[in-house]
Design an enzyme around this catalytic site. Structure first.
Site, PDB file in Angstrom:
ATOM      1  N   ASN A   1     -12.154  -0.937  -0.908  1.00 11.09           N
ATOM      2  CA  ASN A   1     -11.484  -1.519   0.257  1.00 11.09           C
ATOM      3  C   ASN A   1     -12.276  -1.228   1.522  1.00 11.09           C
ATOM      4  O   ASN A   1     -12.658  -0.079   1.759  1.00 11.09           O
ATOM      5  CB  ASN A   1     -10.087  -0.898   0.401  1.00 11.09           C
ATOM      6  CG  ASN A   1      -9.378  -1.357   1.674  1.00 11.09           C
ATOM      7  OD1 ASN A   1      -8.988  -2.517   1.778  1.00 11.09           O
ATOM      8  ND2 ASN A   1      -9.233  -0.462   2.639  1.00 11.09           N
ATOM      9  N   GLU A   2     -12.512  -2.245   2.325  1.00 17.11           N
ATOM     10  CA  GLU A   2     -13.127  -2.104   3.662  1.00 17.11           C
ATOM     11  C   GLU A   2     -14.255  -1.067   3.670  1.00 17.11           C
ATOM     12  O   GLU A   2     -14.276  -0.164   4.505  1.00 17.11           O
ATOM     13  CB  GLU A   2     -12.059  -1.752   4.707  1.00 17.11           C
ATOM     14  CG  GLU A   2     -11.087  -2.883   4.946  1.00 17.11           C
ATOM     15  CD  GLU A   2     -10.160  -2.676   6.145  1.00 17.11           C
ATOM     16  OE1 GLU A   2     -10.088  -1.556   6.687  1.00 17.11           O
ATOM     17  OE2 GLU A   2      -9.501  -3.663   6.544  1.00 17.11           O
TER      18      GLU A   2
ATOM     19  N   TYR B   1      -6.674  -8.935  11.576  1.00 17.69           N
ATOM     20  CA  TYR B   1      -5.363  -8.692  12.182  1.00 17.69           C
ATOM     21  C   TYR B   1      -5.348  -9.311  13.573  1.00 17.69           C
ATOM     22  O   TYR B   1      -6.361  -9.321  14.274  1.00 17.69           O
ATOM     23  CB  TYR B   1      -5.071  -7.190  12.217  1.00 17.69           C
ATOM     24  CG  TYR B   1      -4.804  -6.633  10.830  1.00 17.69           C
ATOM     25  CD1 TYR B   1      -3.586  -6.844  10.203  1.00 17.69           C
ATOM     26  CD2 TYR B   1      -5.787  -5.946  10.125  1.00 17.69           C
ATOM     27  CE1 TYR B   1      -3.337  -6.368   8.916  1.00 17.69           C
ATOM     28  CE2 TYR B   1      -5.557  -5.467   8.842  1.00 17.69           C
ATOM     29  CZ  TYR B   1      -4.320  -5.682   8.241  1.00 17.69           C
ATOM     30  OH  TYR B   1      -4.079  -5.219   6.965  1.00 17.69           O
TER      31      TYR B   1
ATOM     32  N   GLU C   1       0.852  -1.196   0.000  1.00 19.43           N
ATOM     33  CA  GLU C   1       0.000   0.000   0.000  1.00 19.43           C
ATOM     34  C   GLU C   1       0.887   1.246   0.000  1.00 19.43           C
ATOM     35  O   GLU C   1       1.993   1.234   0.543  1.00 19.43           O
ATOM     36  CB  GLU C   1      -0.872  -0.022   1.275  1.00 19.43           C
ATOM     37  CG  GLU C   1      -1.778   1.194   1.415  1.00 19.43           C
ATOM     38  CD  GLU C   1      -2.833   1.029   2.519  1.00 19.43           C
ATOM     39  OE1 GLU C   1      -2.846  -0.023   3.192  1.00 19.43           O
ATOM     40  OE2 GLU C   1      -3.642   1.963   2.690  1.00 19.43           O
TER      41      GLU C   1
ATOM     42  N   ASN D   1      -6.701   1.396   2.861  1.00 17.54           N
ATOM     43  CA  ASN D   1      -7.447   2.632   3.118  1.00 17.54           C
ATOM     44  C   ASN D   1      -7.027   3.740   2.144  1.00 17.54           C
ATOM     45  O   ASN D   1      -7.820   4.610   1.806  1.00 17.54           O
ATOM     46  CB  ASN D   1      -7.216   3.101   4.560  1.00 17.54           C
ATOM     47  CG  ASN D   1      -7.799   2.119   5.574  1.00 17.54           C
ATOM     48  OD1 ASN D   1      -8.678   1.336   5.250  1.00 17.54           O
ATOM     49  ND2 ASN D   1      -7.305   2.171   6.795  1.00 17.54           N
TER      50      ASN D   1
ATOM     51  N   GLN E   1       1.603  -6.448   5.408  1.00 18.01           N
ATOM     52  CA  GLN E   1       1.875  -6.168   4.017  1.00 18.01           C
ATOM     53  C   GLN E   1       3.203  -6.805   3.617  1.00 18.01           C
ATOM     54  O   GLN E   1       3.632  -7.730   4.311  1.00 18.01           O
ATOM     55  CB  GLN E   1       1.869  -4.655   3.834  1.00 18.01           C
ATOM     56  CG  GLN E   1       0.467  -4.069   4.167  1.00 18.01           C
ATOM     57  CD  GLN E   1       0.284  -2.611   3.772  1.00 18.01           C
ATOM     58  OE1 GLN E   1       1.108  -2.044   3.083  1.00 18.01           O
ATOM     59  NE2 GLN E   1      -0.825  -2.006   4.208  1.00 18.01           N
TER      60      GLN E   1
ATOM     61  N   GLU F   1      -6.260  -9.301   3.459  1.00 12.78           N
ATOM     62  CA  GLU F   1      -5.390  -8.648   4.462  1.00 12.78           C
ATOM     63  C   GLU F   1      -5.391  -9.517   5.703  1.00 12.78           C
ATOM     64  O   GLU F   1      -6.446  -9.746   6.312  1.00 12.78           O
ATOM     65  CB  GLU F   1      -5.896  -7.250   4.818  1.00 12.78           C
ATOM     66  CG  GLU F   1      -5.610  -6.212   3.768  1.00 12.78           C
ATOM     67  CD  GLU F   1      -5.974  -4.791   4.210  1.00 12.78           C
ATOM     68  OE1 GLU F   1      -5.807  -4.470   5.411  1.00 12.78           O
ATOM     69  OE2 GLU F   1      -6.434  -4.028   3.351  1.00 12.78           O
TER      70      GLU F   1
HETATM   71  O1  AHR Z   1      -2.931  -2.803   6.202  1.00  9.05           O
HETATM   72  C1  AHR Z   1      -3.182  -1.639   6.915  1.00  9.05           C
HETATM   73  C2  AHR Z   1      -4.635  -1.181   6.803  1.00  9.05           C
HETATM   74  O2  AHR Z   1      -5.462  -2.088   7.469  1.00  9.05           O
HETATM   75  C3  AHR Z   1      -5.222  -1.106   5.414  1.00  9.05           C
HETATM   76  O3  AHR Z   1      -4.952   0.094   4.785  1.00  9.05           O
HETATM   77  C4  AHR Z   1      -6.689  -1.239   5.667  1.00  9.05           C
HETATM   78  O4  AHR Z   1      -7.363  -1.837   4.590  1.00  9.05           O
HETATM   79  C5  AHR Z   1      -6.774  -2.056   6.946  1.00  9.05           C
HETATM   80  O5  AHR Z   1      -7.614  -1.462   7.860  1.00  9.05           O
END
Ligand code: AHR
Length: 500
Positions: free
Chosen positions: A171-172, A243, A26, A71, A351, A291
């Site tokens: 995205n999201e 995450y 990103e 994001n 990432q 992700e």
């Molecule tokens: O990977 C970091 C961020 O985590 C990304 O930009 C977003 O898609 C997610 O919230």
């Protein structure tokens, strides 16, 4: 502690789509600038791409790389990143409160991806923008020539189209933090109309629609149901993110999180089946888990710093330094994707460089492997083929995240072309070794190799000055015996066992 595992030649889950070893890059912090791109770096090529980083990325052999966000993409104008570099505008990046120089755009990234041996997975902005900019971007990237956008691409130095197959529809979009956040119904409608337009350009594109940002979102899993009811006939994958955090420094709870991941995947697979049945559809939508990673080491401190800073360019941001405990976690996450190979067809570690990443760099200096590089590398290299359905008998423990967490986390992959079986095994128990009787029913074992990652200190890290602190070694815990293999997996350890 003892465990019994049975692998049977007749029992498989599915062929593994190698794209489950995908990655993500990103425009965020130093992922791009001083990550992959640093003109003037001693290893940089003529286009400014760091050779040392390219070498590590090639070694990881990640088949697909998602770009440019994240994001970031939800307020990004892709046209800012084309044309002569000295004429590209600087813009404020609203997602990370930074300044984007646009010195890297689609041309630079596509060239880099080609050199890195990875396919592009591109995201369009459905936050601040919409259908029209998305179709222009796809035309710019994929159309052969003779139109405004494709001729502009040629004028900017690239005659042949890149022919990117995989496109993310935003995205999201369920996240209130997202620029242009939408309700499920609003997003579902926009995503469906955008998908139809993109299919008008090329019906064979693979399209990914946004699912939930995590399974704790208040709109989950109704979001998936509403969005899929709008888009089911037009999309190929629904995207999920997760995450993994250990703020409490509670290893048992932390290592139980992959059970939550498994439930998340299972629930969304159920929603997909529900919508498929409701629509009487023959189409099979699958999951793009685009992700995932451990992310908590620097997260709160970063959020504080961001609040106060003055729109810096390529600052240090989300630079989590991973430890040995994270090796165990990443091993379990990858095992979950292998075991769910029937429904998870794409997964991207988030990432790739500097930003919550397996690869770290120093501006002007070295590039090195974080601890989590290793389980990712082994899965990417040796986790290709067919996922095996293993019968596992092992005691476990109860955690907040799951009623039963097996002490042994194991996945098996058979590669019939190479004639190998590979097992990835994590001993979640920090007190006792696991003695595993691994029966191989219908397979012959002639040779066995054990690769081991362990460290006395769960907090052990790899740094520029000590890059091999946590690294794989040749293990001595695997032998041919019994009805297959006899394994001894040390407390808190990651193992790869390869049978020839
Ligand atoms: O990977 C970091 C961020 O985590 C990304 O930009 C977003 O898609 C997610 O919230």
């Amino acid at each position: 502690m003892k465990a019994r595992v049975t692998a049977h030649s007749a029992f498989t889950v599915a062929d593994i789509d190698k794209r489950i070893y995908g990655s993500f890059l990103e425009h965020l912090g130093r992922a791009v600038y001083t990550g992959i791109y640093e003109p003037g770096h001693p290893t940089a090529d003529a286009s400014g791409m760091r050779g040392d980083v390219l070498e590590l990325v090639r070694e990881l052999d990640t088949p697909v790389c998602r770009y440019p966000g994240g994001n970031f993409v939800s307020a990004y104008n892709w046209e800012d990143g084309i044309g002569p570099k000295d004429q590209r505008p600087k813009r404020l990046d609203l997602a990370w409160r930074t300044t984007e120089s646009n010195q890297v755009g689609i041309h630079e990234f596509a060239d880099w991806a080609e050199k890195a041996g990875t396919e592009m997975m591109l995201a369009v902005n459905l936050g601040s923008r919409g259908l029209d900019e998305a179709r222009a971007f796809v035309e710019y990237v994929n159309h052969k020539g003779g139109t405004y956008w494709s001729d502009l691409r040629a004028k900017n130095g690239r005659k042949d189209p890149w022919n990117c197959r995989l496109w993310c529809l935003g995205n999201e979009m369920d996240g209130p933090w997202q620029v242009g956040h939408k309700s499920a119904a609003e997003y579902g409608h926009l995503a469906n109309e955008t998908a139809k337009a993109l299919r008008g350009l090329d019906p064979t594109l693979e399209l990914v629609v946004c699912g939930s940002s995590h399974s704790g979102m208040p709109t989950y899993p109704q979001w998936e149901a509403t969005v899929l009811e709008e888009t089911y006939d037009q999309v190929d994958h629904i995207s999920l993110h997760m995450y993994f955090e250990n703020y409490e420094k509670n290893t048992r709870e932390f290592l139980a999180l992959p059970e939550k991941l498994d439930t998340y995947i299972g629930t969304v697979a159920g929603v997909i089946d529900y919508v498929k049945a409701k629509k009487r559809s023959k189409r099979k939508v699958t999951i793009s888990f685009d992700e995932w990673n451990v992310w908590y080491h620097e997260r709160k401190a970063d959020a504080e710093r961001m609040r106060d800073w003055d729109w810096p360019e390529a600052p240090v941001l989300l630079e989590d330094i991973y430890n040995f405990e994270d090796v165990l976690q990443v091993g379990c996450i990858l095992n979950t994707f292998i075991r769910r190979a029937d429904v998870v067809k794409i997964a991207c570690i988030a990432q790739l460089v500097n930003v919550i990443a397996p690869i770290m760099t120093e501006p002007g200096g070295a590039a090195w492997r974080q601890t989590i590089y290793w389980p990712f590398l082994f899965a990417s290299k040796h986790g290709r083929g067919t996922a095996m359905q293993l019968a596992v008998e092992v005691p476990g423990y109860t955690a907040d995240h799951a009623a039963h967490v097996p002490w042994l986390d194991i996945a098996g992959v058979r590669d019939d072309d190479a004639g190998t079986l590979t097992f990835f095994a994590v001993n979640r128990n920090g007190d006792e070794p696991l003695e595993v009787d691994l029966a191989l029913d219908g397979f012959a074992a002639r040779t066995v190799e054990h690769t081991l990652i362990r460290h006395d200190d769960l907090e052990a890290r790899n740094t520029k000055d000590n890059p091999d602190n946590v690294a794989p070694v040749k293990g001595d815990g695997a032998a041919i015996g019994g009805k297959g293999l006899q394994l001894v997996l040390p407390p808190h350890s990651y193992s790869m066992i390869r049978v020839g």
